[in-house]
Design a protein around this motif. Structure first.
Motif, PDB file in Angstrom:
ATOM      1  N   GLY A  16       0.788  -1.223   0.000  1.00 47.03           N
ATOM      2  CA  GLY A  16       0.000   0.000   0.000  1.00 47.03           C
ATOM      3  C   GLY A  16       0.819   1.271   0.000  1.00 47.03           C
ATOM      4  N   HIS A  32      -3.433  -4.749   0.969  1.00 48.68           N
ATOM      5  CA  HIS A  32      -3.559  -4.338  -0.437  1.00 48.68           C
ATOM      6  C   HIS A  32      -3.116  -5.483  -1.345  1.00 48.68           C
ATOM      7  CE1 HIS A  32      -4.340  -0.168   0.741  1.00 48.68           C
ATOM      8  NE2 HIS A  32      -3.426  -0.369   1.690  1.00 48.68           N
ATOM      9  N   SER A  85      -2.245  -4.824  -5.174  1.00 43.75           N
ATOM     10  CA  SER A  85      -1.289  -3.780  -5.527  1.00 43.75           C
ATOM     11  C   SER A  85      -0.182  -4.324  -6.430  1.00 43.75           C
ATOM     12  CB  SER A  85      -0.661  -3.219  -4.250  1.00 43.75           C
ATOM     13  OG  SER A  85       0.110  -4.224  -3.613  1.00 43.75           O
TER      14      SER A  85
END
Length: 684
Positions: free
Chosen positions: A391, A427, A430
């Motif tokens: 993130g 995340h 990502s």
């Protein structure tokens, strides 16, 4: 139950020619779905679409029968109504088919009539020297051979997927695909009427394009053959990961109606998986996680784990979920702690769990540096990273590029160190997470999934040799009563208290005087002696013995009695040892806390029988009550080795006599001086 003989399944995965019987333009039919996939192979092998009306299907000309091909057809997929299935099989065999895939449903899963038809078909296929997959399945594919004969296309890769449920296969495929993996082979098992799971595991273990075998199964067929094939696969470096049902009454009912499956209990399946060295999981997501983790590292025991976090909350929660999963989070020694302290801010925690405490924002490369140091600690078997990694790239282009570069460095370190690593991130979609995932690292969106994957993969048993079962007994047991059961085990070396077989009160008293008081009197000819009043304990003198025999004569009229020395139960720990025959896996050994607490506490462990003394000892040490065996509150430790030898002997006797369906010794009194069997029951 016999050991499997390997069958040649080469034509199933790489046929020169195929035919789809029941090819259709109707998009609601399997004949359409498989036909769509089949015509993709037209440039690689001959493809025949068979439609009884001879109409054009999917823009292709069709045949009215397989025989109309005018040449041998290696593999035939049959997707017609059940009423026409047997005729379609005859047509395929007449055309020279060496493999048949039965998509059609309506066989053993619907009852006796369907089972009878299924058995007729199998007999006919075997008579012709062919093989049958299914029926009641979704087809077969092999990406290495360009074979596409399943209802759904699957991405290519190095995982073989064998599933008794079509929908479960599709879900597992989606989950594994999301973790960056594709499929070398796919076989929908269906009813396993002919080709069973063991046959396919063996074929995939011998397949150069396969690195791991993922299985969903409701009925293991010849369970011992499954164990043998799975062990061979593991020894070939191709682990088997299994998801099955049987943990609830409802799942067993569902399996029977789904594929006509005969489902073994969860404890028996676990015992088989332990013997086979199989990784057993409890959900499709867990199967995908375990498979992805095994594909990323060599299979090694995982007992201790390092927790790498970039926040105190994730450090604490990660430690707790790892501990709940059965892993240890040990404190680092001074060398590792000092090396971490040198690269992290003063506020960081470096003892395990490791909290970067803001180092991620200041220097994203600290993730790789710290991971390397943790993996270099000999006290750590694996690392679970948890938190925000992935993130940080949202805070700017430079940080995004550095985070991706750090992910690549983490991949390099993980491969170099060779220890399992799971990354939990908030995340998971990502760019940095994708670098990890596409490199084979298991990335999860929930930290408990990561801990569970490490625990289940790292704690799976290494497997053991299970001797083949005899088909008949050298000296069959023909009569089961306590005295004969006792003599059977005693002849094999199991110790019992001194005893005598008697026929009346005078005889009982005379033998009790010789044995020495206190004694036990047991009535013969009763299956459940205690429940019917056929056992009298703690008889301290001749009068008590006479009174007990007189009462049993009056109430039960047994043919004889056994007078036996009374053991002091306070001198040790009571255990139960039993063997029952499972219809799929054969004799299964159970050990646990015995006596009156057996049913109340349910502290038991299971293994496929027979076992040796080392395996028996491992079962004892796995019990929750194992501390009692080591001695507690001033009680002496018991002779565990003697108890293990007794357990192994009981398992060997049960296996040597196929006519025995149940053998139970309860209790076994384990003391500091050895192990003594106090009661035994045999059911033929």
């Amino acid at each position: 139950m016999s050991t499997i003989v390997a069958r040649d399944l080469g034509v199933l995965f790489d046929p020169a020619s195929v035919a789809i019987v029941g090819a259709s333009n109707d998009e609601t039919k399997y004949g359409n779905w498989i036909g769509v996939e089949a015509i993709k192979m037209a440039g690689r092998r001959t493809v025949h679409l068979v439609n009884r009306r001879g109409e054009e299907v999917l823009g292709c000309a069709t045949l009215r029968s397989v025989r109309d091909a005018g040449e041998p057809v290696d593999l035939v997929v049959i997707a017609v109504p059940v009423s026409g299935f047997e005729d379609a099989v005859e047509d395929a065999l007449a055309a020279g088919a060496r493999a048949i895939v039965g998509v059609t449903a309506g066989f053993a899963e619907i009852g006796d009539e369907g089972r009878a038809m299924q058995e007729r078909v199998v007999a006919r296929v075997r008579e012709a020297g062919a093989v049958l997959v299914g029926p009641n399945c979704l087809g077969v594919s092999d990406s290495t051979a360009g074979l596409t004969l399943a209802s759904n296309a699957l991405p290519a890769g190095r995982v073989a997927l064998l599933s008794q449920s079509g929908n479960m296969a599709l879900e597992t495929a989606q989950l594994l695909s999301a973790r960056g993996h594709g499929f070398s082979r796919f076989v929908s098992l269906g009813n396993q009427a002919d080709i069973e799971l063991a046959d396919l595991i063996r074929a995939c273990a011998d397949h150069d394009g396969t690195d791991l075998i993922a299985v969903y199964c409701e009925d293991f067929g010849d369970g011992r053959a499954f164990v043998e094939a799975s062990r061979a696969a593991a020894e070939a470096g191709k682990p088997v990961v299994v998801l099955t049902v049987g943990g609830s009454e409802a799942s067993v009912r569902g399996a029977r109606s789904h594929t006509g499956a005969m489902t073994s209990s969860a404890a028996v399946v676990q015992a088989a998986c332990d013997a086979a060295g199989v990784v057993r999981v409890g959900s499709p997501r867990a199967l995908a996680d375990a498979a992805a983790l095994l594909m990323s590292c060599s299979r090694t025991p995982v007992r201790t784990v390092g927790i790498l976090a970039d926040g105190g909350g994730h450090a604490g929660v990660g430690s707790d979920v790892a501990t709940r999963a059965g892993l240890e989070v040990p404190e680092f020694g001074s060398a590792t702690a000092d090396s971490l302290r040198a690269v992290l801010p003063p506020s960081a925690a470096v003892s395990n769990p490791v909290d970067l405490a803001g180092a991620g924002e200041q220097d994203i490369t600290s993730f790789a540096v710290v991971l390397d140091a943790m993996l270099g600690d000999d006290a750590v078997d694996a690392v679970l990273a948890t938190g925000y990694f992935g993130g940080y790239g949202m805070y700017g282009g430079a940080l995004a590029a550095a985070e991706v570069a750090t992910a690549h460095e983490m991949v390099r370190i993980i491969r170099e160190r060779g220890k399992p690593v799971v990354v939990h991130t908030m995340h998971p979609d990502s760019p940095a997470a994708e670098v990890l995932r596409s490199s084979g690292i298991l990335v999860v969106g929930a930290v408990d999934d990561g801990a569970d994957a490490l625990a289940v993969v790292g704690s799976a048993a290494a497997g053991r040799d299970v001797p083949r079962l005899p088909s008949e007994s050298a000296a069959p047991v023909t009569t089961a009563d306590y005295w004969n059961d006792r003599r059977l085990l005693a002849a094999a070396g199991v110790r019992f208290p001194a005893a005598a077989l008697v026929t009346g009160a005078d005889d009982a008293v005379a033998n009790a005087d010789e044995i020495g008081y206190p004694v036990v009197v047991k009535a013969m000819g009763l299956l459940h002696k205690s429940d019917s009043g056929g056992v009298a304990l703690g008889l301290a003198d001749a009068a008590a013995v006479r009174a007990a025999v007189d009462r049993m004569d009056r109430d039960l009229q047994p043919p004889a009695y056994v007078v036996e020395a009374m053991a002091d139960l306070k001198a040790g720990v009571e255990l139960i040892v039993g063997v029952q025959r499972d219809p799929r896996f054969g004799p299964v050994l159970m050990v646990g806390l015995g006596g009156v607490f057996t049913e109340v506490l349910g502290d038991t462990a299971f293994a496929l029988a027979p076992v040796d003394a080392d395996t028996a000892r491992g079962l004892l040490e796995s019990l929750r009550c194992a501390a009692l065996l080591r001695g507690v509150r001033g009680r002496p430790a018991v002779d565990v080795a003697a108890a293990a030898r007794l357990i192994a002997t009981v398992s060997e006797v049960a296996v040597a006599h196929p006519e025995i369906s149940e053998l139970e010794v309860n209790p076994v009194l384990a003391t500091a001086d050895g192990a003594l069997a106090l009661d035994v029951r045999v059911v033929l």
